[in-house]
Design a protein around this motif. Structure first.
Motif, PDB file in Angstrom:
ATOM      1  N   ASP A  98      21.129  -1.707  -6.302  1.00  0.00           N
ATOM      2  CA  ASP A  98      20.347  -0.855  -6.187  1.00  0.00           C
ATOM      3  C   ASP A  98      19.028  -1.927  -5.334  1.00  0.00           C
ATOM      4  O   ASP A  98      19.119  -3.034  -5.511  1.00  0.00           O
ATOM      5  N   ASP A  99      18.258  -1.357  -4.684  1.00  0.00           N
ATOM      6  CA  ASP A  99      17.051  -1.790  -4.105  1.00  0.00           C
ATOM      7  C   ASP A  99      15.923  -1.079  -3.932  1.00  0.00           C
ATOM      8  O   ASP A  99      16.217  -0.299  -3.254  1.00  0.00           O
ATOM      9  N   GLU A 100      14.734  -1.149  -4.493  1.00  0.00           N
ATOM     10  CA  GLU A 100      13.599  -0.197  -4.340  1.00  0.00           C
ATOM     11  C   GLU A 100      12.924  -0.096  -2.904  1.00  0.00           C
ATOM     12  O   GLU A 100      12.354   0.937  -2.384  1.00  0.00           O
ATOM     13  N   LYS A 101      13.312  -1.057  -2.187  1.00  0.00           N
ATOM     14  CA  LYS A 101      12.834  -1.341  -0.539  1.00  0.00           C
ATOM     15  C   LYS A 101      13.854  -0.196   0.241  1.00  0.00           C
ATOM     16  O   LYS A 101      13.424   0.216   1.294  1.00  0.00           O
ATOM     17  N   ASP A 102      14.936   0.306  -0.246  1.00  0.00           N
ATOM     18  CA  ASP A 102      15.729   1.195   0.697  1.00  0.00           C
ATOM     19  C   ASP A 102      15.339   2.527   0.422  1.00  0.00           C
ATOM     20  O   ASP A 102      15.738   3.119  -0.948  1.00  0.00           O
ATOM     21  N   ILE A 103      14.708   3.151   1.195  1.00  0.00           N
ATOM     22  CA  ILE A 103      14.164   4.322   1.156  1.00  0.00           C
ATOM     23  C   ILE A 103      14.358   5.185   2.254  1.00  0.00           C
ATOM     24  O   ILE A 103      15.150   4.963   3.381  1.00  0.00           O
ATOM     25  N   PHE A 104      14.357   6.702   1.991  1.00  0.00           N
ATOM     26  CA  PHE A 104      14.516   7.671   3.233  1.00  0.00           C
ATOM     27  C   PHE A 104      13.035   7.835   3.732  1.00  0.00           C
ATOM     28  O   PHE A 104      12.192   8.376   2.909  1.00  0.00           O
ATOM     29  N   GLN A 105      12.788   7.602   5.031  1.00  0.00           N
ATOM     30  CA  GLN A 105      11.294   7.674   5.277  1.00  0.00           C
ATOM     31  C   GLN A 105      11.241   8.438   6.785  1.00  0.00           C
ATOM     32  O   GLN A 105      11.840   8.008   7.742  1.00  0.00           O
ATOM     33  N   ASN A 106      10.488   9.563   6.786  1.00  0.00           N
ATOM     34  CA  ASN A 106      10.085  10.122   8.078  1.00  0.00           C
ATOM     35  C   ASN A 106       8.502  10.176   8.135  1.00  0.00           C
ATOM     36  O   ASN A 106       7.825  10.715   7.239  1.00  0.00           O
ATOM     37  N   THR A 107       8.119   9.648   9.326  1.00  0.00           N
ATOM     38  CA  THR A 107       6.562   9.972   9.764  1.00  0.00           C
ATOM     39  C   THR A 107       6.424  10.632  10.854  1.00  0.00           C
ATOM     40  O   THR A 107       7.173  10.058  11.999  1.00  0.00           O
ATOM     41  N   VAL A 108       5.444  11.720  11.000  1.00  0.00           N
ATOM     42  CA  VAL A 108       5.352  12.498  12.171  1.00  0.00           C
ATOM     43  C   VAL A 108       3.926  12.229  12.661  1.00  0.00           C
ATOM     44  O   VAL A 108       3.002  12.668  11.850  1.00  0.00           O
ATOM     45  N   PHE A 109       3.823  11.959  13.804  1.00  0.00           N
ATOM     46  CA  PHE A 109       2.382  12.104  14.584  1.00  0.00           C
ATOM     47  C   PHE A 109       2.491  13.051  15.500  1.00  0.00           C
ATOM     48  O   PHE A 109       3.229  13.328  16.645  1.00  0.00           O
ATOM     49  N   MET A 110       1.619  13.897  15.582  1.00  0.00           N
ATOM     50  CA  MET A 110       1.589  15.210  16.355  1.00  0.00           C
ATOM     51  C   MET A 110       0.296  15.336  16.929  1.00  0.00           C
ATOM     52  O   MET A 110      -0.845  15.265  16.485  1.00  0.00           O
ATOM     53  N   TYR A 111       0.156  16.080  18.127  1.00  0.00           N
ATOM     54  CA  TYR A 111      -0.792  16.394  19.124  1.00  0.00           C
ATOM     55  C   TYR A 111      -0.378  17.711  19.596  1.00  0.00           C
ATOM     56  O   TYR A 111       0.655  17.846  20.487  1.00  0.00           O
ATOM     57  N   SER A 112      -1.296  18.667  19.494  1.00  0.00           N
ATOM     58  CA  SER A 112      -0.836  19.995  19.865  1.00  0.00           C
ATOM     59  C   SER A 112      -2.065  21.001  20.063  1.00  0.00           C
ATOM     60  O   SER A 112      -3.115  20.562  19.780  1.00  0.00           O
ATOM     61  N   GLU A 113      -1.861  21.944  20.883  1.00  0.00           N
ATOM     62  CA  GLU A 113      -2.848  23.006  21.051  1.00  0.00           C
ATOM     63  C   GLU A 113      -2.336  24.394  21.080  1.00  0.00           C
ATOM     64  O   GLU A 113      -1.227  24.646  21.544  1.00  0.00           O
ATOM     65  N   VAL A 114      -3.392  25.207  20.675  1.00  0.00           N
ATOM     66  CA  VAL A 114      -3.293  26.693  20.664  1.00  0.00           C
ATOM     67  C   VAL A 114      -3.584  27.518  21.813  1.00  0.00           C
ATOM     68  O   VAL A 114      -4.842  27.329  22.276  1.00  0.00           O
ATOM     69  N   SER A 115      -2.893  28.086  22.441  1.00  0.00           N
ATOM     70  CA  SER A 115      -3.302  28.661  23.795  1.00  0.00           C
ATOM     71  C   SER A 115      -3.724  30.176  23.333  1.00  0.00           C
ATOM     72  O   SER A 115      -3.713  30.928  22.108  1.00  0.00           O
ATOM     73  N   PRO A 116      -4.816  30.873  24.235  1.00  0.00           N
ATOM     74  CA  PRO A 116      -5.320  32.032  23.713  1.00  0.00           C
ATOM     75  C   PRO A 116      -4.158  33.246  23.635  1.00  0.00           C
ATOM     76  O   PRO A 116      -4.436  34.400  22.845  1.00  0.00           O
ATOM     77  N   GLU A 117      -3.091  33.089  24.037  1.00  0.00           N
ATOM     78  CA  GLU A 117      -2.007  33.978  23.701  1.00  0.00           C
ATOM     79  C   GLU A 117      -1.155  33.853  22.759  1.00  0.00           C
ATOM     80  O   GLU A 117      -0.163  34.364  22.322  1.00  0.00           O
ATOM     81  N   GLY A 118      -1.551  32.790  22.016  1.00  0.00           N
ATOM     82  CA  GLY A 118      -0.913  32.604  20.385  1.00  0.00           C
ATOM     83  C   GLY A 118       0.283  31.625  20.691  1.00  0.00           C
ATOM     84  O   GLY A 118       1.326  32.039  19.700  1.00  0.00           O
ATOM     85  N   LEU A 119       0.352  30.693  21.652  1.00  0.00           N
ATOM     86  CA  LEU A 119       1.538  29.733  21.708  1.00  0.00           C
ATOM     87  C   LEU A 119       0.973  28.298  21.211  1.00  0.00           C
ATOM     88  O   LEU A 119       0.073  27.972  21.914  1.00  0.00           O
ATOM     89  N   MET A 120       1.476  27.892  20.467  1.00  0.00           N
ATOM     90  CA  MET A 120       1.263  26.376  20.200  1.00  0.00           C
ATOM     91  C   MET A 120       2.260  25.357  20.875  1.00  0.00           C
ATOM     92  O   MET A 120       3.387  25.834  20.816  1.00  0.00           O
ATOM     93  N   SER A 121       1.858  24.459  21.398  1.00  0.00           N
ATOM     94  CA  SER A 121       2.692  23.768  22.259  1.00  0.00           C
ATOM     95  C   SER A 121       1.968  22.045  22.199  1.00  0.00           C
ATOM     96  O   SER A 121       0.849  21.944  21.929  1.00  0.00           O
ATOM     97  N   GLY A 122       2.902  21.149  22.058  1.00  0.00           N
ATOM     98  CA  GLY A 122       2.497  19.913  22.098  1.00  0.00           C
ATOM     99  C   GLY A 122       3.560  18.757  22.111  1.00  0.00           C
ATOM    100  O   GLY A 122       4.596  19.181  22.629  1.00  0.00           O
ATOM    101  N   GLU A 123       3.212  17.806  21.738  1.00  0.00           N
ATOM    102  CA  GLU A 123       4.174  16.593  21.458  1.00  0.00           C
ATOM    103  C   GLU A 123       4.246  15.859  20.022  1.00  0.00           C
ATOM    104  O   GLU A 123       3.037  15.996  19.445  1.00  0.00           O
ATOM    105  N   ALA A 124       4.995  15.617  19.741  1.00  0.00           N
ATOM    106  CA  ALA A 124       5.194  14.815  18.463  1.00  0.00           C
ATOM    107  C   ALA A 124       5.936  13.554  18.490  1.00  0.00           C
ATOM    108  O   ALA A 124       7.149  13.512  19.162  1.00  0.00           O
ATOM    109  N   THR A 125       5.699  12.731  17.997  1.00  0.00           N
ATOM    110  CA  THR A 125       6.639  11.412  17.738  1.00  0.00           C
ATOM    111  C   THR A 125       7.019  11.318  16.154  1.00  0.00           C
ATOM    112  O   THR A 125       6.181  11.156  15.346  1.00  0.00           O
ATOM    113  N   VAL A 126       8.376  11.296  16.172  1.00  0.00           N
ATOM    114  CA  VAL A 126       8.955  11.291  14.626  1.00  0.00           C
ATOM    115  C   VAL A 126       9.635   9.613  14.703  1.00  0.00           C
ATOM    116  O   VAL A 126      10.430   9.376  15.341  1.00  0.00           O
ATOM    117  N   THR A 127       9.265   8.912  13.649  1.00  0.00           N
ATOM    118  CA  THR A 127       9.708   7.840  13.299  1.00  0.00           C
ATOM    119  C   THR A 127      10.617   7.872  11.973  1.00  0.00           C
ATOM    120  O   THR A 127      10.021   8.393  11.174  1.00  0.00           O
TER     121      THR A 127
END
Length: 312
Positions: A98-127
């Motif tokens: 065992d090792d407490e440092k060994d983990i499962f880790q996901n981080t999401v950095f997201m930048y997006s916008e909603v259009s007047p037509e109701g569509l969300m679009s953008g970019e995300a960086t997942v580490t």
């Protein structure tokens, strides 16, 4: 074959791996699908695999030559939190992997916008780090056609326009995934709804059964985070926002935190979920299930926007 017989028949000297000159010990292990070994009455048939154990100073490394995606510093998932047997005349014996440092880790950095037509679009960086990187890297290397499922499988109408992957050949860096995405919002009259719970892998609660007779074994601690900014279109206002909050499991093993701040046309958010233990017994399930119910209800709360001057 009891302990003394096991020790006698497998008694060997450690060997050195050249040219590095590292001292390596054979390690008998039992993988998760084979079950736990009984350290009081060990038998050879309880083990189903052999790995290598290397000590460098006080640091221990468990190496599985058959897993090309697991880095040397990470205990292989198949044997984490299990007992293993070092085979050596002088230094042989049981060790717990065992090792407490060994983990499962996901981080999401997201930048997006909603259009007047109701569509969300953008970019995300997942580490993705640790055990999360292992599984994603394997899919990326061996089955690119299904790699988009990590981002789209839980969202109706989600389109992944482009995926770029970095650090795939660097053991010391997280797997970085840059994604361009779009999906239609739910709507009702002048109102539109969207979620910020994107790309973490925590979209659906898997623990819905009223009773459970087996333990829950993640195998590792887990950490999830979403940090983002979402713009809404001109002519719209925020009607309802999820409240800032912190929620903690009674035994403090799960911590959920949400911080959101909105101005006239955008919202900034930061959401974290930390699982601080890898294992829950079946006896704990009623409390675990109730907390999970509240956790996923909070994760999936919707942001509501409406057109200005729209009647309630």
């Amino acid at each position: 074959m009891g302990f003394s017989s096991l020790n006698l028949q497998l008694s060997v000297r450690h060997f050195e791996m050249h040219p590095a000159g590292l001292t390596v010990y054979p390690l008998l292990v039992s993988t998760k699908d084979n079950g736990l070994v009984n350290t009081f009455y060990p038998f050879l048939h309880q083990f189903n695999n052999t790995m290598a154990c290397v000590f460098i100073g006080t640091q221990r490394y468990v190496l599985n030559g058959a897993d090309k995606y697991n880095p040397a510093w990470l205990i292989p998932y198949d044997v984490i939190n299990s007992d293993a047997f070092i085979v050596d005349n002088d230094n042989g014996g049981w060790i717990f992997l065992d090792d407490e440092k060994d983990i499962f880790q996901n981080t999401v950095f997201m930048y997006s916008e909603v259009s007047p037509e109701g569509l969300m679009s953008g970019e995300a960086t997942v580490t993705s780090s640790g055990y999360s990187k292992n599984s994603r890297l394997k899919t990326w290397k061996e089955d690119k056609a299904s790699f988009n499922d990590y981002f789209s499988k839980s969202f109706t109408g989600m389109k992944i326009e482009n995926v770029q992957v970095f650090n795939e050949d660097n053991d010391t860096m997280p797997l970085e995934q840059k994604v361009k995405f779009s999906f239609p919002l739910s709507s009702s009259g002048e109102y539109q709804y969207f979620t910020f719970n994107l790309f973490q892998g925590l979209e659906k609660n898997p623990f819905l059964a009223e009773e459970r007779f087996t333990d829950i074994d993640y195998g590792y601690n887990q950490s999830f985070k979403v940090v983002g900014k979402i713009y809404i279109p001109d002519g719209y206002v925020f009607e309802e926002l999820p409240k800032n909050m912190k929620m903690i499991m009674p035994d403090t093993s799960i911590v959920f935190s949400r911080m959101m701040q909105a101005d006239s046309n955008s919202i900034d958010l930061r959401v974290t979920v930390d699982f601080l233990r890898p294992y829950y017994t079946a006896e704990m399930y009623p409390y675990f299930k109730e907390f999970y119910k509240k956790l996923f209800a909070s994760l999936n709360e919707q942001v509501v926007i409406k057109k200005k001057n729209a009647k309630p």
